[in-house]
Scaffold this active site. Structure first.
Site, short mmCIF file in Angstrom:
data_model
loop_
_atom_site.label_atom_id
_atom_site.label_comp_id
_atom_site.label_asym_id
_atom_site.label_seq_id
_atom_site.Cartn_x
_atom_site.Cartn_y
_atom_site.Cartn_z
N ASP A 69 39.82 -45.76 -92.97
CA ASP A 69 38.92 -47.17 -93.27
C ASP A 69 39.73 -48.22 -92.73
OD1 ASP A 69 36.47 -47.73 -94.22
OD2 ASP A 69 37.52 -49.01 -95.77
N ASP A 155 36.45 -53.71 -80.92
CA ASP A 155 37.45 -54.19 -79.97
C ASP A 155 36.97 -55.05 -78.81
OD1 ASP A 155 38.70 -51.99 -81.22
OD2 ASP A 155 38.59 -50.23 -79.89
N LYS A 175 46.37 -49.23 -76.16
CA LYS A 175 45.75 -49.50 -77.48
C LYS A 175 46.42 -48.89 -78.66
CE LYS A 175 41.26 -49.03 -79.68
NZ LYS A 175 39.80 -48.77 -79.66
#
Length: 187
Positions: A69, A155, A175
């Protein structure tokens, strides 16, 4: 070790698989096991929601499950969208609408007032009752407009500290090395 990802999100599967495969885990979406579990995310923290999701899927499959989460916490908005990132605009999973709403709420702020942090809680639940939750953060700020194609969620509007581009402009391996999920799983 085979682990079920408590999610139907293909993007999350790709990102977590790349990170967790380095630790020896093989991850599959719950749908690959015939499951389509809908978990009511009633927690008020990322930790609570990730554990809720992982526990429900682990019980349904009777095998290890992992859940994440995560969300963007914006300082100028007192941590919003926070734990409700995926439902920020009122439509779960509508990334574009979430980004539009966030940018509108920050429209009058100068870039130096747009500090934010991606936060992630990754929880593993095992059939023997054990669970492990790992927290990760990626500090940065919210840009002025969405930029980039290599990402999902916030993002395209999030620029990590130390980078002159959005998270969505980074190559997947870049990333994963700095992301909130990647930082949670540097165990």
């Amino acid at each position: 070790m085979k682990v079920i990802l408590a999610s139907q999100n293909q993007h999350k599967l790709v990102e977590l698989s790349a990170i967790l495969s380095q630790l020896g885990f093989e991850i599959a979406l719950e749908s690959e096991y015939g499951l389509h579990v809908d978990v009511d995310e009633t927690g008020t923290t990322f930790e609570e929601n990730s554990r809720l999701k992982a526990e429900v899927v682990m019980r349904a499959a009777n095998m290890p499950a992992v859940a994440d989460d995560s969300g963007l916490m914006v300082d100028a908005l007192d941590g919003a969208p926070g734990v409700y990132s995926a439902r920020y605009c009122g439509r779960h999973g509508d990334d574009e609408a979430n980004n539009v709403k966030l940018l509108a709420e920050l429209e009058d702020l100068e870039p130096d007032k747009r500090s934010a942090c991606f936060v992630s809680a990754v929880c593993f639940c095992l059939p023997d009752g054990r669970h492990f939750t790992y927290m990760g953060r990626c500090p940065g700020w919210v840009g002025l407009e969405p930029v980039g194609e290599n990402g999902f969620g916030y993002d395209p509007v999030f620029q990590p500290d130390g980078y002159a581009c959005s998270m969505a402009e980074l190559r997947p391996e870049e990333k994963n090395a700095i992301s909130h999920r990647g930082n949670a799983l540097k165990i």
